[in-house]
Design a protein around this motif. Structure first.
Motif, PDB file in Angstrom:
ATOM      1  N   ASN A  29       0.845  -1.185   0.000  1.00 32.33           N
ATOM      2  CA  ASN A  29       0.000   0.000   0.000  1.00 32.33           C
ATOM      3  C   ASN A  29       0.885   1.240   0.000  1.00 32.33           C
ATOM      4  N   ILE A  30       1.355   1.627  -1.166  1.00 27.28           N
ATOM      5  CA  ILE A  30       2.282   2.747  -1.247  1.00 27.28           C
ATOM      6  C   ILE A  30       1.608   4.098  -1.050  1.00 27.28           C
ATOM      7  N   LEU A  31       0.303   4.149  -1.176  1.00 25.94           N
ATOM      8  CA  LEU A  31      -0.410   5.417  -0.988  1.00 25.94           C
ATOM      9  C   LEU A  31      -0.528   5.806   0.474  1.00 25.94           C
ATOM     10  N   GLU A  32      -0.326   4.869   1.362  1.00 24.47           N
ATOM     11  CA  GLU A  32      -0.581   5.092   2.781  1.00 24.47           C
ATOM     12  C   GLU A  32       0.065   6.367   3.324  1.00 24.47           C
ATOM     13  N   LYS A  33       1.286   6.636   2.942  1.00 28.97           N
ATOM     14  CA  LYS A  33       1.970   7.814   3.491  1.00 28.97           C
ATOM     15  C   LYS A  33       1.560   9.124   2.806  1.00 28.97           C
ATOM     16  N   TYR A  34       0.710   9.037   1.790  1.00 30.30           N
ATOM     17  CA  TYR A  34       0.309  10.231   1.054  1.00 30.30           C
ATOM     18  C   TYR A  34      -1.097  10.733   1.408  1.00 30.30           C
ATOM     19  N   PHE A  35      -1.747  10.081   2.350  1.00 28.50           N
ATOM     20  CA  PHE A  35      -3.098  10.518   2.713  1.00 28.50           C
ATOM     21  C   PHE A  35      -3.051  11.860   3.432  1.00 28.50           C
ATOM     22  N   ILE A  36      -3.869  12.810   2.956  1.00 31.92           N
ATOM     23  CA  ILE A  36      -3.946  14.127   3.587  1.00 31.92           C
ATOM     24  C   ILE A  36      -5.223  14.256   4.403  1.00 31.92           C
ATOM     25  N   GLU A  37      -6.148  13.361   4.165  1.00 36.12           N
ATOM     26  CA  GLU A  37      -7.371  13.221   4.957  1.00 36.12           C
ATOM     27  C   GLU A  37      -7.908  11.835   4.640  1.00 36.12           C
ATOM     28  N   PRO A  38      -8.879  11.352   5.414  1.00 41.06           N
ATOM     29  CA  PRO A  38      -9.369   9.993   5.139  1.00 41.06           C
ATOM     30  C   PRO A  38      -9.828   9.824   3.691  1.00 41.06           C
ATOM     31  N   ASN A  39      -9.289   8.816   3.045  1.00 42.65           N
ATOM     32  CA  ASN A  39      -9.667   8.433   1.682  1.00 42.65           C
ATOM     33  C   ASN A  39      -9.251   9.427   0.604  1.00 42.65           C
ATOM     34  N   VAL A  40      -8.355  10.356   0.932  1.00 43.12           N
ATOM     35  CA  VAL A  40      -7.856  11.341  -0.042  1.00 43.12           C
ATOM     36  C   VAL A  40      -6.334  11.396   0.056  1.00 43.12           C
ATOM     37  N   ASN A  80      -7.558  -0.425  -3.191  1.00 37.86           N
ATOM     38  CA  ASN A  80      -7.921  -0.071  -1.818  1.00 37.86           C
ATOM     39  C   ASN A  80      -9.131   0.859  -1.730  1.00 37.86           C
ATOM     40  N   HIS A  81      -9.834   1.031  -2.847  1.00 40.70           N
ATOM     41  CA  HIS A  81     -11.074   1.819  -2.893  1.00 40.70           C
ATOM     42  C   HIS A  81     -10.896   3.233  -2.331  1.00 40.70           C
ATOM     43  N   VAL A  82      -9.828   3.882  -2.761  1.00 42.46           N
ATOM     44  CA  VAL A  82      -9.579   5.264  -2.368  1.00 42.46           C
ATOM     45  C   VAL A  82     -10.554   6.146  -3.140  1.00 42.46           C
ATOM     46  N   GLN A  83     -11.036   7.178  -2.501  1.00 44.98           N
ATOM     47  CA  GLN A  83     -12.021   8.055  -3.134  1.00 44.98           C
ATOM     48  C   GLN A  83     -11.374   9.037  -4.108  1.00 44.98           C
ATOM     49  N   LYS A  84     -10.239   9.640  -3.699  1.00 45.40           N
ATOM     50  CA  LYS A  84      -9.639  10.688  -4.533  1.00 45.40           C
ATOM     51  C   LYS A  84      -8.128  10.720  -4.347  1.00 45.40           C
ATOM     52  N   VAL A  85      -7.414  10.926  -5.464  1.00 48.38           N
ATOM     53  CA  VAL A  85      -5.974  11.132  -5.425  1.00 48.38           C
ATOM     54  C   VAL A  85      -5.648  12.357  -6.268  1.00 48.38           C
ATOM     55  N   ILE A  86      -4.843  13.242  -5.699  1.00 45.89           N
ATOM     56  CA  ILE A  86      -4.344  14.401  -6.444  1.00 45.89           C
ATOM     57  C   ILE A  86      -2.902  14.077  -6.817  1.00 45.89           C
ATOM     58  N   PHE A  87      -2.647  14.031  -8.106  1.00 48.72           N
ATOM     59  CA  PHE A  87      -1.298  13.766  -8.608  1.00 48.72           C
ATOM     60  C   PHE A  87      -0.664  15.105  -8.978  1.00 48.72           C
ATOM     61  N   ILE A  88       0.413  15.450  -8.291  1.00 46.24           N
ATOM     62  CA  ILE A  88       1.130  16.695  -8.581  1.00 46.24           C
ATOM     63  C   ILE A  88       2.247  16.360  -9.558  1.00 46.24           C
ATOM     64  N   HIS A  89       2.074  16.805 -10.790  1.00 43.88           N
ATOM     65  CA  HIS A  89       3.038  16.484 -11.837  1.00 43.88           C
ATOM     66  C   HIS A  89       3.882  17.678 -12.243  1.00 43.88           C
ATOM     67  N   GLY A  90       3.484  18.865 -11.819  1.00 47.67           N
ATOM     68  CA  GLY A  90       4.204  20.069 -12.210  1.00 47.67           C
ATOM     69  C   GLY A  90       3.782  20.522 -13.592  1.00 47.67           C
ATOM     70  N   VAL A  91       4.334  21.652 -14.010  1.00 46.48           N
ATOM     71  CA  VAL A  91       3.969  22.214 -15.309  1.00 46.48           C
ATOM     72  C   VAL A  91       4.922  21.702 -16.378  1.00 46.48           C
ATOM     73  N   THR A 125      -3.352  17.023 -11.253  1.00 45.02           N
ATOM     74  CA  THR A 125      -4.575  16.400 -11.770  1.00 45.02           C
ATOM     75  C   THR A 125      -5.264  15.669 -10.626  1.00 45.02           C
ATOM     76  N   GLU A 126      -6.557  15.918 -10.493  1.00 43.05           N
ATOM     77  CA  GLU A 126      -7.367  15.311  -9.446  1.00 43.05           C
ATOM     78  C   GLU A 126      -8.132  14.140 -10.050  1.00 43.05           C
ATOM     79  N   VAL A 127      -8.065  12.991  -9.390  1.00 43.26           N
ATOM     80  CA  VAL A 127      -8.709  11.783  -9.900  1.00 43.26           C
ATOM     81  C   VAL A 127      -9.686  11.260  -8.854  1.00 43.26           C
ATOM     82  N   TYR A 128     -10.934  11.068  -9.273  1.00 43.83           N
ATOM     83  CA  TYR A 128     -11.971  10.482  -8.413  1.00 43.83           C
ATOM     84  C   TYR A 128     -12.252   9.070  -8.896  1.00 43.83           C
ATOM     85  N   PHE A 129     -12.357   8.158  -7.935  1.00 46.44           N
ATOM     86  CA  PHE A 129     -12.575   6.751  -8.253  1.00 46.44           C
ATOM     87  C   PHE A 129     -13.963   6.333  -7.783  1.00 46.44           C
TER      88      PHE A 129
END
Length: 136
Positions: A29-40, A80-91, A125-129
């Motif tokens: 679960n590599i996303l675990e350390k990137y949660f900024i709030e529950p399920n995001v 893991n049925h995450v609701q939303k992930v924001i991917f910061i890719h830069g310009v 980019t914001e992604v909703y699942f």
């Protein structure tokens, strides 16, 4: 033949086994350390954030590391049925963002758009699942 010493079991001192409650972390679960709030989650794809010693890498290798990490996070979010992930890719030149969009188009049941301009500028980019997100 080797001589084996026989020990009386009453002479063996055993330490008590102490079991404490610990948070079980799924190493996959590599996303675990990137949660900024529950399920995001908020994932920084800047190469310096992923690979601090990237100076020796060529641009293509850097791009491949970024895309590989993006795909792992995307799959992890789906599993893991995450609701939303924001991917910061830069310009940058837009190559990474365009490739991310291309990858996202391969999935059914997710929605994506530019993340908050006030917070991220045009570099995220914001992604909703949905519960039934899957590869087409």
């Amino acid at each position: 033949k080797k001589k084996v010493d026989v020990v009386d079991k009453d002479e063996v001192i055993q330490e008590p086994i102490v079991i404490s409650k610990a948070k079980v972390i799924n190493p996959d679960n590599i996303l675990e350390k990137y949660f900024i709030e529950p399920n995001v989650a908020e994932v920084d794809l800047h190469i310096e954030a992923l690979y601090p010693t990237c100076n020796s890498l060529d641009d293509h290798s850097k791009f491949e590391i970024q895309m590989d990490f993006f795909r792992k996070c995307l799959n992890d979010a789906i599993i893991n049925h995450v609701q939303k992930v924001i991917f910061i890719h830069g310009v940058g030149s837009g190559v990474l963002k365009n490739e991310i969009i291309k990858e996202l188009k391969k999935y059914k049941g997710l929605h994506y758009f530019d993340a908050s301009m006030a917070k991220y500028g045009v570099g995220a980019t914001e992604v909703y699942f949905s519960h039934n997100t899957k590869l087409l």
